[in-house]
Scaffold this active site. Structure first.
Site, PDB file in Angstrom:
ATOM      1  N   ARG A 228       0.860  -1.140  -0.109  1.00 27.15           N
ATOM      2  CA  ARG A 228      -0.131   0.048   0.009  1.00 27.15           C
ATOM      3  C   ARG A 228       0.981   1.269  -0.028  1.00 27.15           C
ATOM      4  O   ARG A 228       2.090   1.432   0.727  1.00 27.15           O
ATOM      5  CB  ARG A 228      -0.866   0.073   1.233  1.00 27.15           C
ATOM      6  N   GLU A 257      -4.689   7.199  -4.991  1.00 24.88           N
ATOM      7  CA  GLU A 257      -4.705   6.455  -6.353  1.00 24.88           C
ATOM      8  C   GLU A 257      -5.928   6.914  -7.180  1.00 24.88           C
ATOM      9  O   GLU A 257      -6.983   6.905  -6.286  1.00 24.88           O
ATOM     10  CB  GLU A 257      -4.639   4.908  -6.269  1.00 24.88           C
ATOM     11  N   HIS A 276      -1.371   0.053 -10.000  1.00 27.29           N
ATOM     12  CA  HIS A 276      -2.017  -0.969  -9.047  1.00 27.29           C
ATOM     13  C   HIS A 276      -2.357  -2.191  -9.845  1.00 27.29           C
ATOM     14  O   HIS A 276      -3.637  -2.633  -9.636  1.00 27.29           O
ATOM     15  CB  HIS A 276      -3.134  -0.480  -8.096  1.00 27.29           C
TER      16      HIS A 276
HETATM   17  C1  GLV Z   1      -5.031  -5.151  -3.872  1.00 29.62           C
HETATM   18  O1  GLV Z   1      -4.556  -4.364  -3.704  1.00 29.62           O
HETATM   19  C2  GLV Z   1      -5.485  -6.260  -3.046  1.00 29.62           C
HETATM   20  O2  GLV Z   1      -5.357  -5.693  -1.741  1.00 29.62           O
HETATM   21  O3  GLV Z   1      -5.796  -7.311  -3.271  1.00 29.62           O
END
Ligand code: GLV
Length: 313
Positions: A228, A257, A276
């Protein structure tokens, strides 16, 4: 007992997720929603929420909710006051490691094989040799040794990399030659050519990698954040990259984001930005987890991958 209502919430793929649900014989009502407005009409009757990034305002109105199956690995969006303690939260586990291992090893090879430089020389029609570096014998430090961190460690070992890990407990794992406690993280960082962050975002991990940790890294080392954005402090990271105090960063996650267009990270030549995508949730893979848990839920058995609110993952 009346059949439960399952609300499937996903901005793009709600119908695909809903289609793959294997319903129990006595049935359930499945409603697929892509927007808060659609979900608003059913949220009050939903007993099960199968979702991703559900707005807190909707969660606040989920009066009958008993179980949330998160479609991702990180569940911080559901650990909010709008979700009362009596609601069980389960996450998706065991499926992202292989995806993320390819991302980490792929981008590590991009660094060592100087892929960008050779492609650029090709575009310029220039034949200029330069030895690649090797992953073989390089050290990778994996911060967070859950199933994702350990899958990355196994792939790194297949390239004969030395794997060191960092975890809260510092407990040894088969996949790493040494494991450091979080409190000794800087010693692990100092050894690494690649540092990979795979931690969940919790009160303990927010801002865990800051100026001091970045300065503990070798000036040639690369940081890879697939966890994160908020686990790494962005301002000191931008500074360390601009001043070339680390080799570079491969970043898949950000404090905000999408990364705002004016963000300085976009223009740093030693930062790679991906949107991401390192551990994608796919309806097929998540369906296997949901269907197994749904059977368990309906027969009153314990669910798998239950999140501990105390730990935050
Ligand atoms: C993506 O970021 C997840 O948490 O799977």
């Amino acid at each position: 007992m009346t059949a439960p209502t399952i609300l499937v919430y996903h901005p793009e793929e709600a119908r695909d997720y809903a289609r793959l649900i294997r319903l129990p014989r006595r049935g359930a009502k499945v409603v697929a929603c892509a927007t808060p407005a659609e979900a608003d009409a059913v949220i009050a009757e939903a007993e099960i929420l199968y979702g991703w990034a559900v707005p807190a305002a909707l969660l606040a109105r989920a009066a009958r909710l008993r179980w949330i199956q998160c479609m991702g690995a990180g569940v911080e969006r559901f650990l909010v006051p709008e979700v009362p303690a009596g609601v069980t939260i389960t996450r998706a586990a065991g499926i992202f490691g292989p995806w993320m291992a390819e991302y980490v090893l792929g981008w590590s090879l991009w660094v060592t094989q100087r892929m960008e430089a050779f492609r650029q020389r090709q575009r310029e029609g220039r034949w200029v040799g330069e030895h690649p570096a090797r992953l073989h014998g390089a050290t990778i430090c994996i911060i967070g040794l859950g199933d994702i961190g350990r899958a990355i460690a196994r792939s790194a070992r297949s390239f004969a990399m030395t794997v060191v890990g960092v975890s809260r407990s510092g407990r040894r794992v088969r996949e790493a030659s040494a494991v450091y406690r979080t409190s000794a993280m800087r010693r692990a960082l100092a050894r690494a050519d690649f540092v990979v962050v795979t931690l969940p975002l919790t009160d303990e991990t927010r801002g865990l990698i800051g100026a001091a940790e970045l300065s503990a890294m070798k000036p040639s080392a690369w940081l890879i954040n697939i966890a994160r954005g908020s686990v790494v402090e962005e301002a000191p990271l931008v500074k360390a990259l601009s001043e070339h105090r680390i080799g570079g960063a491969i970043l898949d996650v950000f404090e905000r984001e999408p990364l705002p267009p004016e963000h300085p990270l976009w223009s740093l030549h030693n930062a790679v930005i991906t949107p991401h995508i390192s551990g994608p949730s796919t309806p097929d893979e998540i369906a296997a987890i949901f269907n197994d848990n749904l059977r368990r839920y309906l027969s009153g058995r314990p669910l798998r991958h239950v999140v501990s609110r105390r730990r935050g993952y």
